[in-house]
Design a protein around this motif. Structure first.
Motif, PDB file in Angstrom:
ATOM      1  N   PRO A 177      42.631  90.244 -13.990  1.00 47.30           N
ATOM      2  CA  PRO A 177      42.405  90.433 -15.427  1.00 47.30           C
ATOM      3  C   PRO A 177      42.925  91.752 -15.976  1.00 47.30           C
ATOM      4  O   PRO A 177      43.088  91.903 -17.189  1.00 47.30           O
ATOM      5  CB  PRO A 177      40.873  90.373 -15.544  1.00 47.30           C
ATOM      6  N   TYR A 178      43.195  92.708 -15.093  1.00 44.65           N
ATOM      7  CA  TYR A 178      43.572  94.038 -15.556  1.00 44.65           C
ATOM      8  C   TYR A 178      45.087  94.269 -15.537  1.00 44.65           C
ATOM      9  O   TYR A 178      45.550  95.371 -15.818  1.00 44.65           O
ATOM     10  CB  TYR A 178      42.846  95.089 -14.701  1.00 44.65           C
ATOM     11  N   ILE A 195      42.474 101.132 -18.842  1.00 45.42           N
ATOM     12  CA  ILE A 195      43.402 101.219 -17.714  1.00 45.42           C
ATOM     13  C   ILE A 195      44.818 101.297 -18.250  1.00 45.42           C
ATOM     14  O   ILE A 195      45.280 100.383 -18.934  1.00 45.42           O
ATOM     15  CB  ILE A 195      43.265 100.002 -16.773  1.00 45.42           C
ATOM     16  N   GLY A 196      45.514 102.385 -17.925  1.00 47.50           N
ATOM     17  CA  GLY A 196      46.899 102.544 -18.367  1.00 47.50           C
ATOM     18  C   GLY A 196      47.060 102.474 -19.873  1.00 47.50           C
ATOM     19  O   GLY A 196      48.057 101.962 -20.361  1.00 47.50           O
ATOM     20  N   GLY A 197      46.053 102.946 -20.597  1.00 39.94           N
ATOM     21  CA  GLY A 197      46.116 102.921 -22.046  1.00 39.94           C
ATOM     22  C   GLY A 197      45.626 101.619 -22.654  1.00 39.94           C
ATOM     23  O   GLY A 197      45.525 101.501 -23.878  1.00 39.94           O
ATOM     24  N   ASN A 198      45.323 100.620 -21.799  1.00 39.47           N
ATOM     25  CA  ASN A 198      44.826  99.331 -22.284  1.00 39.47           C
ATOM     26  C   ASN A 198      43.297  99.295 -22.236  1.00 39.47           C
ATOM     27  O   ASN A 198      42.700  99.507 -21.179  1.00 39.47           O
ATOM     28  CB  ASN A 198      45.386  98.183 -21.439  1.00 39.47           C
ATOM     29  N   ALA A 199      42.677  99.031 -23.372  1.00 43.99           N
ATOM     30  CA  ALA A 199      41.218  98.938 -23.440  1.00 43.99           C
ATOM     31  C   ALA A 199      40.775  97.567 -22.960  1.00 43.99           C
ATOM     32  O   ALA A 199      41.220  96.547 -23.479  1.00 43.99           O
ATOM     33  CB  ALA A 199      40.741  99.193 -24.869  1.00 43.99           C
ATOM     34  N   MET A 201      54.714 101.901 -16.820  1.00 44.77           N
ATOM     35  CA  MET A 201      54.509 100.447 -16.888  1.00 44.77           C
ATOM     36  C   MET A 201      55.687  99.757 -17.578  1.00 44.77           C
ATOM     37  O   MET A 201      56.093  98.670 -17.185  1.00 44.77           O
ATOM     38  CB  MET A 201      53.202 100.128 -17.622  1.00 44.77           C
ATOM     39  N   GLU A 202      56.210 100.393 -18.644  1.00 50.46           N
ATOM     40  CA  GLU A 202      57.341  99.798 -19.361  1.00 50.46           C
ATOM     41  C   GLU A 202      58.569  99.686 -18.462  1.00 50.46           C
ATOM     42  O   GLU A 202      59.294  98.692 -18.508  1.00 50.46           O
ATOM     43  CB  GLU A 202      57.673 100.630 -20.604  1.00 50.46           C
ATOM     44  N   LEU A 203      58.795 100.711 -17.625  1.00 48.67           N
ATOM     45  CA  LEU A 203      59.925 100.680 -16.692  1.00 48.67           C
ATOM     46  C   LEU A 203      59.734  99.569 -15.665  1.00 48.67           C
ATOM     47  O   LEU A 203      60.673  98.832 -15.340  1.00 48.67           O
ATOM     48  CB  LEU A 203      60.066 102.035 -15.988  1.00 48.67           C
ATOM     49  N   PHE A 204      58.509  99.439 -15.166  1.00 45.57           N
ATOM     50  CA  PHE A 204      58.192  98.403 -14.186  1.00 45.57           C
ATOM     51  C   PHE A 204      58.455  97.013 -14.764  1.00 45.57           C
ATOM     52  O   PHE A 204      59.066  96.157 -14.117  1.00 45.57           O
ATOM     53  CB  PHE A 204      56.724  98.541 -13.765  1.00 45.57           C
ATOM     54  N   GLU A 205      58.013  96.793 -16.011  1.00 43.36           N
ATOM     55  CA  GLU A 205      58.220  95.499 -16.656  1.00 43.36           C
ATOM     56  C   GLU A 205      59.697  95.243 -16.932  1.00 43.36           C
ATOM     57  O   GLU A 205      60.161  94.103 -16.848  1.00 43.36           O
ATOM     58  CB  GLU A 205      57.410  95.428 -17.953  1.00 43.36           C
ATOM     59  N   ALA A 206      60.450  96.304 -17.250  1.00 41.09           N
ATOM     60  CA  ALA A 206      61.883  96.155 -17.484  1.00 41.09           C
ATOM     61  C   ALA A 206      62.599  95.735 -16.202  1.00 41.09           C
ATOM     62  O   ALA A 206      63.515  94.892 -16.222  1.00 41.09           O
ATOM     63  CB  ALA A 206      62.475  97.463 -18.005  1.00 41.09           C
ATOM     64  N   ILE A 207      62.176  96.307 -15.080  1.00 40.53           N
ATOM     65  CA  ILE A 207      62.764  95.947 -13.779  1.00 40.53           C
ATOM     66  C   ILE A 207      62.443  94.491 -13.446  1.00 40.53           C
ATOM     67  O   ILE A 207      63.305  93.732 -12.985  1.00 40.53           O
ATOM     68  CB  ILE A 207      62.241  96.882 -12.668  1.00 40.53           C
ATOM     69  N   LEU A 208      61.186  94.098 -13.672  1.00 40.19           N
ATOM     70  CA  LEU A 208      60.790  92.717 -13.416  1.00 40.19           C
ATOM     71  C   LEU A 208      61.591  91.738 -14.265  1.00 40.19           C
ATOM     72  O   LEU A 208      62.039  90.689 -13.778  1.00 40.19           O
ATOM     73  CB  LEU A 208      59.296  92.536 -13.708  1.00 40.19           C
ATOM     74  N   ASP A 209      61.778  92.085 -15.539  1.00 42.26           N
ATOM     75  CA  ASP A 209      62.553  91.220 -16.444  1.00 42.26           C
ATOM     76  C   ASP A 209      63.987  91.062 -15.954  1.00 42.26           C
ATOM     77  O   ASP A 209      64.577  89.981 -16.060  1.00 42.26           O
ATOM     78  CB  ASP A 209      62.547  91.791 -17.863  1.00 42.26           C
ATOM     79  N   LYS A 210      64.551  92.140 -15.433  1.00 41.43           N
ATOM     80  CA  LYS A 210      65.931  92.097 -14.917  1.00 41.43           C
ATOM     81  C   LYS A 210      66.024  91.162 -13.710  1.00 41.43           C
ATOM     82  O   LYS A 210      66.933  90.327 -13.618  1.00 41.43           O
ATOM     83  CB  LYS A 210      66.373  93.511 -14.507  1.00 41.43           C
ATOM     84  N   ILE A 211      65.063  91.305 -12.794  1.00 42.90           N
ATOM     85  CA  ILE A 211      65.039  90.439 -11.605  1.00 42.90           C
ATOM     86  C   ILE A 211      64.830  88.986 -12.008  1.00 42.90           C
ATOM     87  O   ILE A 211      65.484  88.073 -11.486  1.00 42.90           O
ATOM     88  CB  ILE A 211      63.932  90.893 -10.630  1.00 42.90           C
TER      89      ILE A 211
END
Length: 494
Positions: free
Chosen positions: A440-441, A191-195, A1-11
């Motif tokens: 919401p998730y 989900i993905g470590g998020n409660a 997820m962190e990699l995905f968010e990093a890619i989004l931030d770059k775009i």
């Protein structure tokens, strides 16, 4: 997820770079000049036009209904969550750039909505289809249809993945969680470590069902709901905001000083001033466009369905949406946050840092309102709960109507791409409702970044068409005001 968010931030950093900001603001400047400052000279007339008797022109909804449909999409989480996010990441100065983008954006909104009515198509059954896709195709010529298709695709994606669904439902469920389960003590799933709290699950289901019931009914049901809910929710938030600002008149001047100094990096030290100004500009313009949608090309889709004969008349009504959304409603949120951060005994906003992290989004807006109400009525658990519920109600109304408005925009885009096939439109409605359900998730940062990216992609084709057709806008504007020099003139002057 962190990699995905990093890619989004770059775009996001690329698409919302200096080029797009200059294009959006520059287009507003060009249209302001070519329309001779229509947003300043004709604002009073435009506001009066909102309550004028509906005309008998071709269309599916009244001019007021079209405005409310557009406002239902623009007045959303951007007015509460978006403003707070802009201030938390770009500083108080981001509010100045939101104002500037809105003032110039009023000319942009006027032009794009006027062109949408001018180039719309009305079939034998009175069904209307219009928006930037037809403005591009019919105004610029068939050879530019590929650009119209791109706009329709980007609009569909913006509705499905960004501004229309996930940001809105995420804002609602987070607000509900802040009221009923702020400590996240009642976990339903992880989900993905998020409660995920039960409050989020239940709120998400309720909003999804309510949205589905309206969306299945199509544009007329959406317009009917919007025409009732939008004036009510705007008036409620306006009353709250005016009460707060009037109670803090002594801090208004200081708040504006903080905003203007921050806008130009004056609060940063040394060489960081330019960087601070660029960040404030980027966040302010991006969130401003997210909120009022001037230049995105979304509002023209609703405007094209208005029952009007004169394109300019609808352009005037539509541009008031940007004024109401940003100059009034976003300003209430922004000033409240800035004022609440004053007098904290140190750097501005120091009281918005909790456990070493700055508050952002809805949490920041809520904290600001709690602070201001507490200063007036004293600290108490009951008061804090009352304010949280109040913000939750406003946010829920704002976000819910945005979900409806953006479904309409996306559906019209699908209709254009699929040549009016009803089965394709219905399939998209179902997909849209599913996107609301899963919203919401998603993590808040990823949701907002996706929304920013899809907004930028929408804006590019629309801005190109506005610049190319700015001469048409100027000619039609001059012609209309020569024929109708005053609002109360029914028959045109020869």
């Amino acid at each position: 997820m962190e990699l995905f968010e990093a890619i989004l931030d770059k775009i996001d950093g690329i698409v919302w770079g200096p080029i797009l900001i200059i294009l959006i603001l520059g287009t507003g400047v060009v249209l302001t000049v070519r329309t001779k400052g229509v947003q300043f000279k004709k604002l009073a007339r435009a506001l009066k036009s909102i309550v004028q008797k509906p005309s008998d022109g071709a269309g599916e909804v009244s001019s007021f209904g079209a405005l409310c449909t557009a406002l239902s999409a623009t007045i959303g989480t951007g007015n509460i969550v978006g403003v707070a996010t802009a201030i938390s990441t770009g500083g108080p100065g981001a509010l100045f750039w939101m104002w500037l983008a809105a003032l110039l954006g009023m000319a942009t909104k006027y032009a794009e909505c006027m062109l949408a009515v001018n180039y719309r198509e009305v079939d034998a059954n009175g069904h209307v289809l219009g928006g930037p896709f037809y403005t591009i195709e019919k105004g610029m010529g068939k050879k530019w249809k590929w650009l119209a298709i791109l706009f329709a695709v980007f609009t569909m994606l913006a509705g499905l993945l960004g501004i229309g669904t996930m940001t809105q439902i995420n804002g609602i469920t987070n607000a509900v969680k802040g009221v009923f389960d702020p400590e996240n003590a009642h976990v339903a799933i992880t989900i993905g470590g998020n409660a995920i709290s039960w409050s989020v699950v239940v709120a998400g289901l309720i909003v999804t069902v309510c949205a589905a019931l309206v969306i299945i009914g199509g544009i007329k049901r959406i317009s009917k709901v919007a025409s009732f809910v939008v004036p009510f929710m705007a008036a409620l938030y306006l009353l709250i905001g005016v009460f707060i600002l009037l109670s803090n008149l002594s801090h208004i001047t200081e708040a504006f000083e903080i905003i203007f100094r921050s806008a130009f990096g004056a609060r940063a030290m040394g060489g960081g001033a330019l960087g601070a100004m660029i960040v404030a500009m980027q966040k302010g313009v991006a969130r401003g466009i997210f909120s009022n949608e001037a230049g995105l090309g979304s509002a023209p889709i609703a405007a094209s369905a208005a029952k009007v004969e004169e394109p300019v008349a609808q352009g005037l009504v539509s541009m008031t949406g940007t004024f109401i959304d940003t100059i009034i409603i976003c300003t209430i949120t922004g000033l409240s946050i800035v004022i609440a951060g004053i007098g904290s005994g140190g750097e501005w906003g120091a009281n918005f840092v909790v456990a070493g992290e700055k508050l952002s989004g809805g949490d920041l807006s809520t904290a600001a309102f709690v602070t201001l109400f507490s200063q007036l009525f004293g600290n108490s658990v009951g008061l804090e709960m009352f304010v949280r519920v109040l913000v939750m109600i406003c946010l829920a109304f704002f976000a819910f109507t945005t979900i409806l408005g953006w479904d309409y925009y996306a559906e019209r885009s699908i209709e254009y791409l699929a040549s009016g096939r009803k089965d394709v439109v219905m399939a998209y409605r179902i997909l849209y409702i599913v996107a609301v359900f899963i919203g919401p998730y998603m993590t808040l940062s990823a949701v907002w970044t996706i929304a920013d990216i899809t907004n930028a992609l929408m804006a590019l084709p629309n801005i190109v068409s506005l610049l190319v057709l700015s001469g048409v806008v100027a000619k039609m504007t001059d012609d209309y005001f020569k024929r109708y020099p005053k609002l109360d003139i029914i028959e045109p002057v020869e």
